[in-house]
Design an enzyme around this catalytic site. Structure first.
Site, PDB file in Angstrom:
ATOM      1  N   LYS A 132      93.756  46.512  72.819  1.00  0.00           N
ATOM      2  CA  LYS A 132      93.949  46.135  74.479  1.00  0.00           C
ATOM      3  C   LYS A 132      95.261  45.916  75.033  1.00  0.00           C
ATOM      4  O   LYS A 132      95.839  45.919  74.555  1.00  0.00           O
ATOM      5  CB  LYS A 132      93.680  44.394  73.749  1.00  0.00           C
TER       6      LYS A 132
ATOM      7  N   ASP B  26      96.378  37.316  67.620  1.00  0.00           N
ATOM      8  CA  ASP B  26      95.426  38.082  67.891  1.00  0.00           C
ATOM      9  C   ASP B  26      93.991  38.734  67.392  1.00  0.00           C
ATOM     10  O   ASP B  26      93.031  39.198  68.154  1.00  0.00           O
ATOM     11  CB  ASP B  26      95.891  39.407  68.387  1.00  0.00           C
TER      12      ASP B  26
END
Length: 306
Positions: free
Chosen positions: A16, A145
């Site tokens: 990401k 996350d």
């Protein structure tokens, strides 16, 4: 390789980027409140899983099943499997292999994504049937996350990163650079020049292009000459940005050709590569394929169907 013939299945663990990140305050428990945008990539690690008949959870160093030397308490993939096992009272085990591509400490989300892939894929392989909300809740116990990888959408994030609003982002390609340095996140949060009280922003501010900064950028550029050098090199080809609280840097491009032309101009001394932005997580694409294959097998097993 971890071959299918030997019982292994293969699952993507995408990287990401944080397209912007700011700190808006701090909770009573000491955790900082963030706002960010997560962009998933069509590039990352690969997780190999092989269910076991017993309840053992093993991280394997090679396809033959030799155990990894990583300590269990440091291994998010093992912790993820055991967390799912405990939450569902599952009496199955698994061998886990990890094919690493995402550099550690770069802010690309490698450890969190690996853990999320284990949760999502084992939920399928073990048949534990948790919904995505339950899996995301488990993931939050492993790291802030992890939920975004479990849910699989590009997203606007708030809270400690777990309050997610899916975002539709335009196609993009990214030139990524790993400077190869790492400063612990806890140390960065203690930096005197870190802005911790930014005015809360709205999603509209990001969509109009007004929000592109990263609160950790000035701190890391001051602390690490290698990161400052990367920013200077990338500024010749575009607008460099930092991802997460790591050292990873990136430049966004609208198309592959532009990204490839920029990559050709990057100094050969830098570890640089390209990745395409994902519209949705490659993990969830793989999960959909697995579900479709399972439905086909089920139909073929019914009387009168071939």
């Amino acid at each position: 390789m971890f071959s299918r013939a030997a019982g292994w299945s293969h699952w993507p663990a995408p990287a990401k980027l944080n397209l912007f990140l700011q700190i808006t305050g701090r909770r009573d428990d000491g955790y900082h409140l963030l706002q960010s945008v997560f962009r998933l990539l069509e590039w990352g690690d690969t997780i190999h899983l092989r269910p076991r008949a017993d309840t053992a959870v093993r991280r394997c160093a090679d396809p033959e099943g030799q155990p990894s030397t990583i300590a269990e308490h440091d291994d998010l993939t093992v912790r993820a499997a055991k967390l799912l096992q405990k939450a569902t009272n599952c009496q199955q085990g698994v061998d886990i292999g990890v094919e690493k591509r995402i550099p550690m400490g770069g802010g690309f989300g490698g450890g969190s994504s690996d853990a999320a892939t284990v949760l999502v894929a084992l939920n399928q392989l073990w048949g534990t049937a948790l919904d995505v909300d339950a899996l995301a809740e488990l993931g939050l116990q492993l790291g802030a996350d992890v939920p975004v990888f479990v849910r699989g959408d590009n997203a606007w994030a708030e809270g400690v990163g777990e309050q997610l609003t899916p975002l539709s982002l335009p196609p993009a390609w990214y030139l990524l650079v790993d400077p190869g340095v790492h400063i612990p996140t806890a140390e960065l949060f203690q930096a005197k020049d870190l802005t911790r009280d930014a005015t809360p922003a709205k999603i509209a501010g990001f969509l109009t292009g007004d929000l592109l900064g990263n609160a950790f950028e000035p701190v890391l550029r001051r602390k690490e000459p290698a990161i400052e050098a990367v920013f200077r090199a990338l500024s010749r080809i575009g607008t460099p940005r930092l991802t997460g609280s790591g050292s990873g840097c990136f430049v966004e491009f609208a198309d592959r050709a532009s990204a490839e032309a920029a990559l050709a101009d990057v100094p050969s001394s830098l570890r640089a590569w390209l990745a395409q932005g994902a519209g949705r997580s490659p993990l969830h694409a793989a999960l959909a394929q697995a579900n479709a294959a399972q439905r086909r097998r089920s139909l073929q097993g019914q009387p009168g169907l071939s």
